[in-house]
Enzyme design. Structure first.
Site, PDB file in Angstrom:
ATOM      1  N   HIS A  24       8.120 -22.750 -58.024  1.00 18.51           N
ATOM      2  CA  HIS A  24       7.470 -21.985 -56.947  1.00 18.51           C
ATOM      3  C   HIS A  24       7.591 -20.488 -57.228  1.00 18.51           C
ATOM      4  O   HIS A  24       6.611 -19.736 -57.124  1.00 18.51           O
ATOM      5  CB  HIS A  24       8.118 -22.333 -55.611  1.00 18.51           C
ATOM      6  CG  HIS A  24       7.656 -21.485 -54.467  1.00 18.51           C
ATOM      7  ND1 HIS A  24       6.727 -21.921 -53.544  1.00 18.51           N
ATOM      8  CD2 HIS A  24       7.988 -20.212 -54.081  1.00 18.51           C
ATOM      9  CE1 HIS A  24       6.509 -20.967 -52.662  1.00 18.51           C
ATOM     10  NE2 HIS A  24       7.270 -19.916 -52.968  1.00 18.51           N
ATOM     11  N   GLU A  25       8.786 -20.060 -57.605  1.00 20.74           N
ATOM     12  CA  GLU A  25       8.989 -18.637 -57.884  1.00 20.74           C
ATOM     13  C   GLU A  25       8.268 -18.198 -59.159  1.00 20.74           C
ATOM     14  O   GLU A  25       7.829 -17.058 -59.261  1.00 20.74           O
ATOM     15  CB  GLU A  25      10.484 -18.326 -57.971  1.00 20.74           C
ATOM     16  CG  GLU A  25      11.269 -18.632 -56.705  1.00 20.74           C
ATOM     17  CD  GLU A  25      10.689 -17.963 -55.466  1.00 20.74           C
ATOM     18  OE1 GLU A  25      10.098 -16.865 -55.589  1.00 20.74           O
ATOM     19  OE2 GLU A  25      10.819 -18.550 -54.372  1.00 20.74           O
ATOM     20  N   HIS A  28       4.918 -17.006 -58.356  1.00 20.68           N
ATOM     21  CA  HIS A  28       4.838 -15.591 -57.954  1.00 20.68           C
ATOM     22  C   HIS A  28       5.037 -14.671 -59.154  1.00 20.68           C
ATOM     23  O   HIS A  28       4.370 -13.647 -59.291  1.00 20.68           O
ATOM     24  CB  HIS A  28       5.911 -15.269 -56.910  1.00 20.68           C
ATOM     25  CG  HIS A  28       5.742 -15.967 -55.603  1.00 20.68           C
ATOM     26  ND1 HIS A  28       4.580 -15.936 -54.885  1.00 20.68           N
ATOM     27  CD2 HIS A  28       6.619 -16.711 -54.862  1.00 20.68           C
ATOM     28  CE1 HIS A  28       4.730 -16.625 -53.762  1.00 20.68           C
ATOM     29  NE2 HIS A  28       5.961 -17.118 -53.735  1.00 20.68           N
TER      30      HIS A  28
END
Length: 447
Positions: A24-25, A28
């Protein structure tokens, strides 16, 4: 052996969720770097740093509390402006001071050459891509994992062989209200028991019609309430002919997909229908690739229904945790509850190993879909809050341009820090409630 399998199931899901958070990170991190934003930290977890290594301008690390992660980018907060459009050097008031402190801390990380590498200076669409990258990564993981389960292993499809036979009939609403699972003297005998049907029997005919599909048999039973109906079974090498009379009772309405129809609150819609009290065995049947996205869509719809009714769902969880009320198996749960279910699945010797593995993979996939939906809630500090702020900025600037007004500048999310802290506190409280409920009143999905 059972305890070891339970632990392995918990570890499988724990590692799966940790990897999902890390990816998920990454969702980003990658677009932020591609768009030139300086990323100072990429961390999985919160609290004390257990391990970190700097590569280039970014510190990559693992922290002690595995409850999330973050990517730290410079320039998250634009400078404050006064009524004349100039940068305001000081402010008074608690809320204003919170915003000013955040801006000051953000500014202290700036280095020479960072002027064009600030997050808030990115075009709106690039900021949306950066913030949407994390949830999108969870969506991709969820689709891939559910695809592996459906195409590689298959989904559990009912057969015409009987797995269990109920002793009595308990209305569905009564089960939901009281959590009753045992028979009471006042409960009527289940028609399947009265007809002498046993686990392991295979239904071959019902009312003179050949039985090849469990769902079709279910519809025939629902329509035959109160009617004495002939039924033919195979028990080993023996053919048994008998009669059965479905009882009229409250049952969930079934949709075209043979699943329970849910109302706006995510609860099953009920109707009066025939019921005999027997359940089928299941076997894994591989599905075509074309079935994956519709299944993901149904999963997302169910999760969205829970999120939209989250306050009521949490109230129901609290009531169950502090009373004798049962937990809703379709309600929210914490990672503790998910881990417990994973352990129970792995430790169930009566389920084939391939089915257990498929269930664990599907469980991690469903968690990722839940993370996708939850992170899109338009509240800070969630990704959806940043996306909403960027979109609001685009609307303000376009309206100003349309009416030939001065550019209002970037949205100052620092001014929303009090709301952000409030949401964070509520999220911590929600997590604590769900963990407590999953310990003292866990969700029971296995009966």
């Amino acid at each position: 052996m059972t305890v070891l399998l339970f632990i392995l199931g918990v570890l499988f899901v724990a590692v799966g969720i940790a990897v999902s958070i890390a990816l998920h990170e990454v969702g980003h991190l990658v677009p932020a770097k591609l768009f030139g934003v300086r990323v100072t930290q990429y961390m999985v977890g919160f609290g004390k740093t257990l391990f970190s290594r700097r590569k280039g301008e970014t510190e990559y690390g693992l922290k002690a509390i595995p409850a999330g992660g973050y990517v730290s980018m410079i320039g998250m907060y634009p400078p404050a402006k006064g009524g004349d459009g100039q940068v305001r050097k000081s402010s008074t008031g608690l809320f204003q001071q919170l915003a000013e402190d955040a801006r000051t801390a953000d500014a202290e990380r700036l280095q020479p050459g960072d002027d064009n590498r600030l997050f808030y200076k990115l075009p709106v669409y690039k900021r949306v891509i950066v913030m949407l990258g994390g949830p999108f990564m969870n969506l991709v993981i969820g689709v891939v994992l559910l695809g592996i389960v459906m195409v590689g292993f298959g989904t559990a499809q009912p057969t015409t062989t009987i797995a269990q036979v109920s002793k009595c009939v308990v209305p569905a609403s009564q089960q939901a209200e009281t959590g009753q699972t045992d028979c009471l003297p006042s409960d009527p005998e289940a028609p399947a028991t009265a007809a002498g049907i046993r686990p392991g029997d295979t239904v071959t005919e019902f009312d003179g019609k050949p039985v090849t599909d469990w769902y079709e048999l279910t519809r025939w039973i629902r329509d035959a309430a109160g009617q004495q109906t002939p039924i033919v079974l195979e028990r080993g090498n023996e053919t048994i002919s008998t009669t059965i009379t479905p009882i009229l009772t409250e049952r969930p309405v079934l949709g075209a997909d043979n699943q329970a129809v849910l109302d706006a609150n995510g609860d099953p819609v009920m109707e009066q229908a025939g019921f005999v009290g027997m359940g089928s065995t299941t076997e894994l049947t591989p599905q075509p690739v074309t079935e994956v996205l519709p299944a993901v869509g149904e999963n997302l719809q169910a999760i969205t229904g829970v999120v939209l009714n989250l306050p009521q769902r949490l109230a129901d969880v609290a009531e169950a945790a502090f009373s004798d009320a049962p937990r809703d198996p379709n309600g929210p749960m914490s990672v503790v509850g998910v881990g417990r279910i994973a352990g129970e699945i792995t430790a169930m010797d009566e389920i084939p190993m391939d089915a257990r593995i498929a269930s664990l993979i599907g469980l991690v996939g469903s968690v990722n879909l839940a993370l996708f939906v939850f992170n899109l809630i338009p509240l800070l500090p969630l990704d959806g809050g940043h996306i909403a702020g960027a979109l609001w900025e685009a609307v303000r600037r376009n309206v100003a341009k349309l009416f030939r007004r001065p550019d209002p500048g970037p949205v100052d999310i620092a001014r929303l820090l009090p709301l952000t802290y409030a949401v964070a506190i509520l999220m911590l409280g929600m997590g604590a409630l769900l963990i407590y409920a999953d310990i003292v009143k866990p969700v029971n999905i296995f009966g």
